[in-house]
Motif scaffolding. Structure first.
Motif: not given
Lengths: 498, 137
Positions: A335-336, A339, A342, A386, A394, A397-398, A475, A478-479, A482
């Motif tokens: 996921l990172h 993210n 981006c 972020s 996002c 979350f990662s 950005i 995506l959060g 996710s």
């Protein structure tokens, strides 16, 4: 038609790259629409392929109709589908954004720029889609060589930085090639799926161990993992604006993708845990990368150089997520990758827009920039939030998954490093935001500049502003999304053993 | 010990060449010498790959003799022929290495045009001087 998409993803930008100089020879202004058109095709094709993977599962494409162990196989699974969409989308936005940057930094070299850009995207897409180890090397060198060519056009120190990058990058690619050679020597195969079936019987062979070591070192060089990062700050800082916007977010992330492929698809996860302690070593290297990256970033006053050091720390995040060897950790790492690509992309877009408008890249140049470029600075604030891990964006979350992974692995120092690094990011970005938004109006008699009195709004041109706003919106979107991305794609990309 | 070295002499040659290349890349201060080191480094890997395709016991080049009408020998023993695949891979690797050399030489021309020298120390000195002028204003 749609079963040919994996081939089209590679072939269209490759042929497009060869035709670009011919078009640019007579009609230089046609290069940009041409490149945009060419790049839209892989984006549509990779979106369609990702949907296909989500619907029916991974599939492969035999290039030229040759069956896998002998022929080259293009394999699209959950992880590579996700990466394809990411690379194609960032490539298209970067090409869209490039026009003002080219007129400023590399005027008159439109056709060269777009040719190399298309080759770069071809190489990156190829690394992700191919299921053949040697093919990965070829695509790695295609993307690296076009990257060298692009970076060399930059400001004062660029040729020197490029030369160092060539030397170190070649060592990395050669190590990777040696790894391929050692694996071929022991198994007689180059196909990743085929090798994955043969290798478990050979895990204690010294040849395989040496091959694995060469792979890891080579990829770590390309990824810029501390202490092999020395080429990165100079190369990305001195590169022309549109070039660092394109290369910086993608190259390191694709190298991280190769590392995930090698550790979890080519080798079984237990090889990396029990046979060689590579996970532990990588984990501690990641800790050092995050700490050193943060400290070095704090020491910079040039924001572009600061972002390159942040990238070194971010590579540390991804490697740390890989190294803890459990489901949340690897989910966070994948996921990172998305993210962070981006976020870094948006940061470089903002830096490009600011320097196009003639503002310097030093932190004190950011004073009152919020009034001059309100939309650009709003996007900057979103990225900053972020980066620090503030929930709706996002980055939170990662980082959440990464920290969960380190807690699950009971690596408390890793968790503390991640949390501490978020604080460092907070300091890094809020000193800039403070300068831009909260700097007191200059009311003293001295230093009285008539221009400063009423600050005119002077926003970046639309071709720069649109990608910035799109990326900032992505950005934020995506959060909350996710969870869905993990459920649909990433959870299948994590090996079942976890 | 000597037998141990001689039995695997192809690996020793490649390792020695590779170390020479690495030393030149890391230790030399002249940029052209660094580039030459890089070439030696890449060549050592090419030699390594070529050597792993070799088989002992009279194996020869993999040209399958036929009668010209598509009817070749019916029994082809793999042990009679060298493994051509590493060699084919190296054709690609040679192309990559030439392209890298080309890009590196072009970069060296850029560097020479800008600083009129290819000694790393002198370039560093010139750049340091330039940046100190910039900060002084």
């Amino acid at each position: 038609m749609s079963e040919q998409f994996p081939a089209l993803i590679i072939v269209v930008p490759l042929l497009g790259a060869f035709l670009t100089p011919i078009i640019g020879w007579r009609y230089r202004q046609l290069c940009r629409p041409w490149a945009l058109m060419i790049l839209a095709i892989p984006l549509c094709a990779s979106c369609e392929t990702l949907l296909e993977v989500v619907r029916t599962g991974p599939f492969s494409y035999n290039l030229g109709g040759w069956a896998p162990p002998w022929g080259i196989e293009y394999r699209v699974d959950y992880l590579s589908g996700l990466m394809l969409v990411l690379i194609a989308a960032i490539g298209l936005l970067a090409a869209f954004n490039a026009k003002p940057g080219i007129t400023m930094d590399i005027r008159g070299k439109e056709s060269q720029f777009y040719t190399l850009l298309l080759l770069q995207i071809t190489g990156l897409l190829g690394i992700v889609i191919t299921g053949d180890l040697f093919n990965v090397f070829v695509f790695l060198e295609i993307s690296s060589l076009s990257g060298y060519g692009l970076i060399a056009h930059g400001e004062d120190g660029a040729p020197m930085a490029t030369f160092n990058y060539i030397i170190i990058g070649t060592i990395g690619a050669s190590f990777y090639l040696l790894g391929v050679g050692y694996l071929y020597m022991a198994t007689g195969s180059l196909n990743i799926a085929d090798l994955a079936a043969i290798l478990p019987n050979l895990y204690h062979s010294k040849v395989i161990l040496v091959g694995f070591a060469f792979f890891t070192t080579g990829v770590a060089i390309k990824m810029g993992l501390f202490p092999l990062h020395v080429w990165m700050p100079d190369a990305y800082t001195t590169a022309p604006g549109p070039v660092s916007t394109l290369i910086a977010p993608l190259m390191t992330k694709v190298a991280a993708y190769i590392l995930i492929r090698i550790m979890f698809t080519l080798f079984q996860p237990e090889f990396s845990i029990s046979v060689v302690p590579v996970a532990t070593i990588l984990g501690w290297m990641a800790v050092v990368a995050i700490i050193i990256g943060g400290i070095k970033a704090l020491a910079q006053t040039d924001i572009k150089r600061m972002v390159t050091y942040i990238m070194i720390a971010e590579v540390g995040y991804i490697v740390m997520g890989i190294s803890v060897m459990n489901r949340p950790g690897l989910t966070g790492a994948i996921l990172h990758i998305v993210n962070d690509a981006c976020m870094i992309f948006c940061l470089f877009l903002v830096i490009g827009a600011i320097s196009y408008k003639g503002h310097g890249r030093e932190i004190y140049h950011f004073q009152h920039l919020n009034k001059k470029m309100p939309f650009t600075m709003a996007a900057f604030v979103i990225v900053a939030l972020s980066m620090c891990g503030i929930p709706p964006a996002c980055g939170f979350f990662s980082k959440w998954y990464l920290i969960m992974g380190t807690i699950m692995a009971k690596q408390w120092i890793f968790s503390i490093t991640l949390l501490g690094s978020s604080l460092v990011n907070g300091v890094l970005f809020f000193r800039i935001i403070e300068k831009a938004y909260l700097a007191p109006p200059e009311d003293g008699a001295h230093d009285h500049d008539p221009e400063e009195e009423d600050i005119v709004r002077d926003e970046a041109p639309a071709s720069m502003l649109i990608p910035i706003l799109i990326t900032a919106a992505i950005i934020i979107i995506l959060g909350p999304l996710s969870g869905k991305i993990i459920a649909a794609v990433i959870q299948h990309a994590v090996p079942a053993a976890f | 010990m000597l037998e141990y070295i001689l039995a695997k002499y192809n690996f020793w040659i490649y390792v020695v060449l590779m170390m020479i290349g690495l030393y030149a890349m890391m230790g030399k201060r002249n940029l052209v010498k660094k580039l030459i080191g890089m070439n030696i480094f890449q060549t050592s890997i090419i030699l390594f790959f070529v050597s792993i395709g070799v088989k002992k016991g009279g194996a020869t080049v993999p040209i399958i003799m036929g009668d010209g009408h598509g009817h070749g020998q019916h029994l082809i023993q793999a042990a009679d022929y060298l493994n051509p695949l590493p060699h084919v891979l190296m054709l690609t690797a040679i192309v990559v290495s030439i392209a890298t050399t080309g890009v590196a030489l072009a970069t060296l021309i850029l560097i020479y045009k800008r600083y009129h020298t290819l000694e790393e120390d002198e370039i560093m000195a010139i750049r340091k001087e330039a940046s100190s002028y910039k900060t002084l204003g």
